[in-house]
Design a protein around this motif. Structure first.
Motif, short mmCIF file in Angstrom:
data_model
loop_
_atom_site.label_atom_id
_atom_site.label_comp_id
_atom_site.label_asym_id
_atom_site.label_seq_id
_atom_site.Cartn_x
_atom_site.Cartn_y
_atom_site.Cartn_z
N ASN A 197 46.74 13.36 -14.37
CA ASN A 197 46.25 14.33 -13.40
C ASN A 197 47.43 14.88 -12.61
N PRO A 237 41.57 25.03 -20.22
CA PRO A 237 40.87 24.61 -19.00
C PRO A 237 39.97 23.40 -19.20
N ASP A 238 39.24 23.34 -20.33
CA ASP A 238 38.37 22.18 -20.60
C ASP A 238 39.18 20.93 -20.90
N TYR A 240 42.25 20.20 -19.72
CA TYR A 240 42.79 19.72 -18.44
C TYR A 240 41.69 19.08 -17.60
N ALA A 241 40.46 19.63 -17.69
CA ALA A 241 39.36 19.15 -16.85
C ALA A 241 38.98 17.71 -17.14
N GLY A 244 40.40 15.95 -14.54
CA GLY A 244 40.13 16.49 -13.22
C GLY A 244 41.12 17.52 -12.73
N THR A 245 41.91 18.08 -13.63
CA THR A 245 42.89 19.10 -13.26
C THR A 245 42.32 20.48 -13.58
N GLU A 246 42.47 21.41 -12.65
CA GLU A 246 42.00 22.77 -12.87
C GLU A 246 43.16 23.66 -13.27
N ILE A 247 42.91 24.56 -14.23
CA ILE A 247 43.93 25.49 -14.69
C ILE A 247 43.24 26.80 -15.05
N THR A 248 43.81 27.92 -14.65
CA THR A 248 43.22 29.22 -14.93
C THR A 248 43.66 29.72 -16.30
#
Length: 358
Positions: A197, A237-238, A240-241, A244-248
């Motif tokens: 994370n 994005p999925d 990384y999620a 629990g990390t958010e990425i655009t």
């Protein structure tokens, strides 16, 4: 007579207790290939060899306990079981042979380190001294020894051009370089995903790692060179999620890159199975594998000569192939050197005296 013996014993005790007593450390430990080996160089090679052994330690082994660890068994990268003491002794001698062979070959070719290389060698030595100077000093390794050793490493790197460069002793042909490029190096379109994370630095467990690999594999399974980027960017994005990390999408797009990766680099960063997976990729094929234990690599193999010419990548390919050849040349030359180390001198510099902290 008894009084004289007591006086002699007192004198010896005083000698052992005073710093600088000349009975402690020899200046040299003998010769290799006719070149004198200073005690500092011997201690540095031995210290580095111990650090290599420490990297191979099992979970239940403690390299900080030097005396105990030396008597234990480790498994080398070749799968051989060996005691740490034997590993350190062999690796020490191997590195000293390499050092002398490099000095000999560099001198034979009339080599001189260019100012940039010399400055970089000094910079690396400065960094080592700044970060680990006290530890090196505690192990009998001085500043000049470190500087000479760093210069030796740069001399070995310079041998690539001196031997195999366009104006070298034995220049590599375009055919040799092209063959190496196509068969021993991968040119990949890729991104990496950290297995932790980005906020908490909590590492992925096995289940999370497997889930991330599965998502990546599904995303790229049917991709082509034309759709690979879009497939990866949409999936990131999925992936990384999971941790629990958010990425655009914009941040994901910025992470797409092109790079060369060689077989030698793969062997140090990937498992044997994943190395085989990558090396077996055909142009346009994809893979998602663990990278260095701390990230995932999502990649598609590309044909470098579709978008690049040999001239544009010549220095990269020469460096990779030439480094491999020089390493082999130096190892062979080192093995041929006559070793005349003084056992009485090396006995005063035993591995059991290595300090791992200060």
């Amino acid at each position: 007579m008894k009084r004289k013996l007591l006086a002699l014993a007192s004198a010896l005790a005083l000698c052992f207790s005073l710093a600088g007593c000349t009975i402690s450390t020899p200046d040299t430990v003998g010769t290799i290939g006719g070149q004198e080996i200073s005690s500092g160089l011997y201690l540095l090679a031995q210290f580095d060899a111990y650090q290599q052994a420490a990297q191979l330690a099992g979970e239940d082994q403690d390299p900080s306990n030097v005396g105990s660890f030396l008597g234990q068994t480790i498994t080398t990268e070749d799968g051989e079981s060996v005691t740490v003491r034997d590993f350190v002794a062999d690796a020490t001698l191997e590195d000293l042979r390499r050092y002398v062979a490099v000095e000999d070959r560099f001198a034979q070719l009339g080599g001189e380190l260019d100012p940039d290389a010399a400055a970089q060698a000094d910079s690396y030595a400065d960094q080592l001294l700044e970060n680990y100077g006290d530890l090196y000093a505690a192990n009998g390794i001085g500043e000049q020894t470190l500087r000479s050793y760093e210069q030796n490493l740069f001399k070995q790197a310079a041998l690539v051009d001196l031997i195999y460069g366009a104006e070298g002793e034995t220049p590599l042909t375009d055919e040799q370089l092209t063959d190496h490029l196509e068969n021993e190096m991968l040119y990949i379109r890729y991104t990496t995903v950290p297995l932790y994370n980005l906020s908490t630095f909590a590492f992925a467990d096995e289940e999370q790692t497997a889930q991330m690999l599965d998502l990546a594999g599904q995303a790229i399974a049917d991709s082509t060179p034309a759709t690979f980027d879009d497939a990866v960017i949409a999936a990131l994005p999925d992936i990384y999620a999971v941790l629990g990390t958010e990425i655009t999408a914009e941040e994901a797009a910025d992470q797409m890159n092109n790079s060369f990766i060689s077989l030698s680099e793969m062997q140090g960063s990937f498992s044997e199975e994943d190395t085989q997976t990558l090396m077996q990729l055909e142009f346009g094929q994809t893979a998602a594998v663990e990278y260095g234990g701390t990230s995932l690599l999502i990649a598609m193999r590309q044909d470098p000569l579709e978008t690049l010419t040999l001239d544009t990548v010549r220095s990269t390919v020469l460096s990779d192939l030439g480094t491999t050849l020089v390493t082999q040349d130096i190892a062979q030359a080192g093995e041929a050197l006559e070793v005349s180390l003084d056992s009485s001198a090396t006995a005063k510099l035993p591995a059991r005296k290595i300090k791992t902290s200060v």
